[in-house]
Design an enzyme around this catalytic site. Structure first.
Site: not given
Ligand code: BES
Ligand code: ZN
Ligand code: MN
Length: 495
Positions: A263, A268, A275, A286, A345, A347, A349
């Protein structure tokens, strides 16, 4: 950086510092002071006046012993319980102390008498790995005045090891640590420096140096391939996306390929599903999956591991610009599978859908992806284990073994069919979020839709790649996780 193995006695070497790893038996037997020649009384006195007994994580620091400005005796515990990880930790702890005392060079040593469970090769390799990785600092943006000194010259002095084995171990350790450093540097670099084009340029430059075949797709080519996932996430960013492929052909006579997919979100923000402000800056990391892919390809190429591996990394920022993709949007991916976007968010996947689908072009023996994919994985496992999901049972067993060896440990989580209904969409083939529960699992099940029947493993490195706290030999920030794990994995595949 200079890394060397020598058969000489450490006392005959010249360096700022000495780090000596000692078992409890070494200390008990009284063998330590005589090694220090004319300084033996000094060492004997220091040992007597302290409670240092060689127990794990104990440390005794001495100053101006012979030619060394600083000497760190570090305990590794009982001889029968010695492991590679204890050697790495001891070396890292010692080097950090030496570094605090402004040392720039170090001699690492341990007292002879090999143990069964750790080979000579491993002893040299682990001492160096711990020392080199432990000495890492991301100080590029500090002006000279603010930089603290760093150890850059490492020598292992071990007697009774065959020179050829010691030298090979030293070179291997150096090469792997350089790859980890490149990955850490990419992760720690701010997003105004490492954006998709810049990341691709680093990959291309690495490829030239290590004779790997790089193909970098620009926005036009990405559009031509109909990578609707990558384009959707990119739509809110002023910077164009890139799709990075790196083909390392270490086994030219074989037609077998492995694909590793990372990824590459260089920042992000969450997009329209923005966020919270606190700690958002961490999301410059990220792209840790992509960085691990680039680092792994570098390590494999410099070690000349006889396997064919393609590294794949879709890369974009995720920003809420005026033309950004929105919750409710439906996007069509390269595979033809449609995604309902419920939360911009989620994104990672979405871009990985195109990365994983593209990987099938190689008809790979297995597809392994690495992604800082979910906060849910961090909630489940914290920063000491990577979440592992997948269908490739053999690959997962091998990764588990490689994880224990390198201490980049993985922990398998289930991807039962029952979870799948959480990502069902009323209007598209799949929805990009699966509700509150089991978020790391529903994310994995989403990815699974894009790999057909190829053996596939997903590594969620959200907790292990972006460290909130320093570990034994990685400071806070980018850990470079994945590089040592996958390098070890491919060594196992090749043998
Ligand atoms: N890059 C984040 C995941 C992440 C969170 C990495 C904390 C490292 C530390 C990912 O893109 C994300 O934002 N995921 C969301 C998904 C949700 C919206 C279903 C998450 O985990 O909150
Ligand atoms: Zn992310
Ligand atoms: Mn995200």
């Amino acid at each position: 950086m200079k890394v060397e193995y020598t058969e000489k006695k450490f006392l005959d070497l010249r360096a700022d510092s000495l780090v000596l790893a000692l078992t409890e038996e070494n200390v008990d037997s009284g063998d330590v002071p005589p090694l220090f020649g004319e300084s033996r009384r000094q060492v004997e006195g220091a040992l007597k006046g302290s409670d240092f007994s060689g127990k794990r994580d104990q440390q005794l620091t001495l100053y101006t012993i012979g030619k060394f400005r600083i000497v760190c005796l570090v305990g590794v515990g009982e001889k029968s319980q010695l492991t590679n990880e204890k050697l790495r930790r001891a070396a890292a702890a010692g080097v950090k102390s030496a570094q605090t005392a402004k040392a720039a060079s170090v001699v690492l040593s341990a007292l002879g008498s090999t143990v069964e469970q750790v080979s000579d090769y491993e002893t040299v390799h682990s001492l160096l790995e711990g020392a080199i990785l432990g000495a890492y600092k991301f100080d590029k943006y500090l002006t000279q005045n603010n930089q603290k000194s760093k150890v850059v010259d490492f020598k292992v002095a071990l007697q009774g090891v065959k020179a050829a084995i010691g030298q090979k171990a030293a070179r291997d350790a150096q090469v792997v640590c350089e790859a980890v450093f490149m990955t850490r540097d990419l992760c720690n670099a701010p997003a105004n420096e490492i954006y998709p084009e810049a990341l691709a340029n680093v990959a291309a430059k690495m490829a030239r140096k290590y004779r790997v075949h790089a193909r970098i797709l620009d926005e036009k080519q990405i559009a031509k391939l109909k990578m609707g996932g990558l384009l959707a996430v990119n739509s809110g960013s002023a910077k164009p996306p890139r799709f990075i492929t790196l083909e390392y052909k270490g086994s030219p006579r074989s037609r077998d390929w492995y694909a590793i997919v990372g990824k590459g979100i260089t920042f992000d923000s969450g997009g329209i599903s923005l966020k919270a402000a606190a700690n958002m800056g961490e999301m410059k990391m990220d792209m840790s999956g992509a960085a691990a892919v680039i680092g792994t390809i570098q390590a494999l190429a410099s070690l000349k591991i006889p396997v064919n591996v393609v590294g794949i990394a879709p890369s974009t920022e995720n920003l809420p610009g005026g033309s950004a993709y929105k919750p409710g949007d439906v996007v069509t991916t390269m595979s033809g599978i449609t995604i309902e976007v419920d939360n911009t968010d989620a994104e990672g996947r979405i871009i990985l859908s195109d990365g994983l689908y593209y990987a099938q072009r190689y008809k790979p023996k297995a597809i392994i992806d690495l992604a800082t994919l979910t906060g849910a994985c961090v909630v489940a496992l914290g920063q000491h284990a990577t979440g592992m999901f997948g269908t490739g049972e053999d690959v997962m067993a091998q990764l588990k073994e490689a994880g224990e060896k390198t201490y980049e440990r993985v922990w398998q989580m289930p991807i039962y069919d029952e979870y799948e209904k959480q990502i069902k969409s009323d209007i598209a083939d799949v929805k990009n979020v699966g509700g509150r529960w089991a978020g790391a699992i529903t994310a994995a099940l989403f990815l699974k839709k894009f790999v057909s029947d190829y053996p596939w493993v997903h590594l969620d490195i959200a907790g292990t790649a972006m460290l909130e706290d320093a570990t034994d030999y990685a400071p806070k920030g980018g850990s470079g996780v994945g590089v040592r794990l996958l390098t070890q994995f491919f060594k196992q595949v090749a043998s």
